[in-house]
Design an enzyme around this catalytic site. Sequence first.
Site, PDB file in Angstrom:
ATOM      1  N   ASN A  23       0.854  -1.186   0.000  1.00  0.00           N
ATOM      2  CA  ASN A  23       0.000   0.000   0.000  1.00  0.00           C
ATOM      3  C   ASN A  23       0.893   1.241   0.000  1.00  0.00           C
ATOM      4  OD1 ASN A  23      -1.480   2.283   1.030  1.00  0.00           O
ATOM      5  ND2 ASN A  23      -3.112   0.865   1.602  1.00  0.00           N
ATOM      6  N   HIS A  59       1.085   6.249   1.918  1.00  0.00           N
ATOM      7  CA  HIS A  59       1.817   7.237   2.735  1.00  0.00           C
ATOM      8  C   HIS A  59       3.067   7.788   2.069  1.00  0.00           C
ATOM      9  CE1 HIS A  59      -1.271   6.988   5.592  1.00  0.00           C
ATOM     10  NE2 HIS A  59      -1.193   5.676   5.565  1.00  0.00           N
ATOM     11  N   HIS A 109      -5.391   3.723  -1.685  1.00  0.00           N
ATOM     12  CA  HIS A 109      -6.684   4.059  -1.090  1.00  0.00           C
ATOM     13  C   HIS A 109      -7.076   5.465  -1.526  1.00  0.00           C
ATOM     14  CE1 HIS A 109      -9.137   4.378   2.929  1.00  0.00           C
ATOM     15  NE2 HIS A 109      -9.881   4.561   1.866  1.00  0.00           N
ATOM     16  N   ARG A 117      -9.217   8.125  -0.967  1.00  0.00           N
ATOM     17  CA  ARG A 117     -10.166   8.538   0.061  1.00  0.00           C
ATOM     18  C   ARG A 117     -11.032   9.687  -0.447  1.00  0.00           C
ATOM     19  NH1 ARG A 117      -9.978   7.759   5.583  1.00  0.00           N
ATOM     20  NH2 ARG A 117      -8.561   6.118   6.320  1.00  0.00           N
ATOM     21  N   ARG A 127      -6.756  12.863   1.125  1.00  0.00           N
ATOM     22  CA  ARG A 127      -5.671  13.315   2.005  1.00  0.00           C
ATOM     23  C   ARG A 127      -4.306  12.791   1.537  1.00  0.00           C
ATOM     24  NH1 ARG A 127      -7.257  10.137   7.498  1.00  0.00           N
ATOM     25  NH2 ARG A 127      -9.297  10.966   6.940  1.00  0.00           N
ATOM     26  N   GLU A 159      -8.516   0.707  -3.017  1.00  0.00           N
ATOM     27  CA  GLU A 159      -9.349   0.770  -1.806  1.00  0.00           C
ATOM     28  C   GLU A 159     -10.233   2.004  -1.899  1.00  0.00           C
ATOM     29  OE1 GLU A 159      -6.667   0.744   1.507  1.00  0.00           O
ATOM     30  OE2 GLU A 159      -6.783  -1.417   1.672  1.00  0.00           O
ATOM     31  N   THR A 207      -8.002   3.835   8.934  1.00  0.00           N
ATOM     32  CA  THR A 207      -9.186   2.978   8.975  1.00  0.00           C
ATOM     33  C   THR A 207      -9.334   2.361  10.361  1.00  0.00           C
ATOM     34  OG1 THR A 207      -8.926   2.496   6.643  1.00  0.00           O
ATOM     35  CG2 THR A 207     -10.304   0.990   7.896  1.00  0.00           C
ATOM     36  N   GLU A 250     -11.028  -9.158   3.253  1.00  0.00           N
ATOM     37  CA  GLU A 250      -9.727  -8.809   3.826  1.00  0.00           C
ATOM     38  C   GLU A 250      -9.919  -8.596   5.308  1.00  0.00           C
ATOM     39  OE1 GLU A 250      -7.152  -6.084   1.781  1.00  0.00           O
ATOM     40  OE2 GLU A 250      -6.148  -5.495   3.654  1.00  0.00           O
ATOM     41  N   HIS A 259      -3.547  -4.339   7.620  1.00  0.00           N
ATOM     42  CA  HIS A 259      -3.623  -3.144   8.452  1.00  0.00           C
ATOM     43  C   HIS A 259      -2.691  -3.252   9.658  1.00  0.00           C
ATOM     44  CE1 HIS A 259      -5.324   0.836   9.420  1.00  0.00           C
ATOM     45  NE2 HIS A 259      -4.866   0.511  10.609  1.00  0.00           N
TER      46      HIS A 259
HETATM   47  C1  LIG Z   1      -8.039  -0.352   4.818  1.00  0.00           C
HETATM   48  C2  LIG Z   1      -6.721  -0.191   5.445  1.00  0.00           C
HETATM   49  O1  LIG Z   1      -6.424  -0.709   6.482  1.00  0.00           O
HETATM   50  C3  LIG Z   1      -5.686   0.631   4.794  1.00  0.00           C
HETATM   51  O2  LIG Z   1      -5.343   0.042   3.623  1.00  0.00           O
HETATM   52  C4  LIG Z   1      -6.193   2.029   4.579  1.00  0.00           C
HETATM   53  O3  LIG Z   1      -5.592   2.557   3.430  1.00  0.00           O
HETATM   54  C5  LIG Z   1      -5.841   2.801   5.822  1.00  0.00           C
HETATM   55  O4  LIG Z   1      -6.089   4.155   5.577  1.00  0.00           O
HETATM   56  P1  LIG Z   1      -4.824   5.111   5.444  1.00  0.00           P
HETATM   57  O5  LIG Z   1      -3.936   4.531   4.381  1.00  0.00           O
HETATM   58  O6  LIG Z   1      -5.441   6.446   5.079  1.00  0.00           O
HETATM   59  O7  LIG Z   1      -4.141   5.092   6.792  1.00  0.00           O
HETATM   60  N1  LIG Z   2      -5.720  -2.918   3.707  1.00  0.00           N
HETATM   61  C1  LIG Z   2      -4.507  -2.783   4.485  1.00  0.00           C
HETATM   62  C2  LIG Z   2      -3.486  -2.025   3.707  1.00  0.00           C
HETATM   63  O1  LIG Z   2      -3.617  -1.837   2.507  1.00  0.00           O
HETATM   64  C3  LIG Z   2      -2.275  -1.537   4.382  1.00  0.00           C
HETATM   65  O2  LIG Z   2      -2.552  -1.134   5.700  1.00  0.00           O
HETATM   66  P1  LIG Z   2      -1.296  -0.510   6.490  1.00  0.00           P
HETATM   67  O3  LIG Z   2      -0.186  -1.525   6.437  1.00  0.00           O
HETATM   68  O4  LIG Z   2      -0.925   0.757   5.784  1.00  0.00           O
HETATM   69  O5  LIG Z   2      -1.813  -0.284   7.885  1.00  0.00           O
END
Ligand SMILES: CC(=O)[C@@H](O)[C@H](O)COP(=O)(O)O
Ligand SMILES: NCC(=O)COP(=O)(O)O
Length: 272
Positions: free
Chosen positions: A25, A28, A61, A63, A67, A88, A119, A169, A212
């Site tokens: 993911n 960030h 993700h 959003r 953000r 996402e 999340t 998931e 997560h």
């Molecule tokens: C669904 C999840 O757990 C994450 O993939 C999600 O993207 C968390 O949100 P942030 O990335 O904005 O922290």
């Molecule tokens: N769905 C979880 C994800 O994509 C990554 O979550 P995180 O490792 O950034 O908390």
Amino acid sequence: MPAPNKSGKSSTAAVRRAPLRLGVNIDHVATLRNARGGVHPDPLRAAHLAIEGGADGITAHLREDRRHISDTDITRLKNELTRPLNLEMAATDEMLKIAIRHVPNACCLVPERREERTTEGGLDVRGSVKTLKPFVAKLQDAGIRVSLFIEPDIKTIEAAAKVGADIVELHTGRYCNLALEHDAAGVAREIERHATAARAAAAAGLEVHAGHGLTYNTVKPIAEMPEIVELNIGHFLIGEAIFGGLSGAVRRMRLLMDEARDDVLRSGRSDR
Ligand SMILES: CC(=O)[C@@H](O)[C@H](O)COP(=O)(O)O
Ligand SMILES: NCC(=O)COP(=O)(O)O
């Protein structure tokens, strides 16, 4: 001759190991980019480096408040990625239109609140069956696999099957937070909860993912669950990348996941 595993060594385990994909993911990376409103660091460059390190897919993700990941990021990722994109998103009409326009490999429906830092919980599938069922069908009609981001809860898994999702998931956030608090009893309870949920989801014909908050220290017990076929990990890897580079961080996570799977094979637990 057993197929070579990631380290290049031949391994019997590599032949029999249940597949476990790593989705990285990159949200960030965009958080850091947006801190100055510019174009650096580029999430797409991060995606390529993650794939170089062994990522099987990229998660982003989009959003409602944008953000971090932007609409342009999604367009570029869809056009340029060499691995599947897992988008996402919240289950809204706006996001439905965007998903159908881009047709990512999968959409993972997640709960969203503008006030949340990240999340917080899983999707309320049980309370939204009537609205989610047609929403899921529209995504699938567009050729998109649908994942629901849920708490590891049996009734929610039953509801996920009822709305026709392809994937669930499991939200590992509570488990990871308890690990950070060194709450051994809580961690053990959560591991069992996830294992039970993974078995129930697989038995219901759902593909099982998890994610997560996962780190090098918490990934192993989740990776050992043979019903789980994909882990989505982001925040921790992007943090590690600051100190040692993203490809290396992904490579190390990949290795830990493979070792966890091999341990299960050696112990004979993979056919439980
Ligand atoms: C669904 C999840 O757990 C994450 O993939 C999600 O993207 C968390 O949100 P942030 O990335 O904005 O922290
Ligand atoms: N769905 C979880 C994800 O994509 C990554 O979550 P995180 O490792 O950034 O908390």
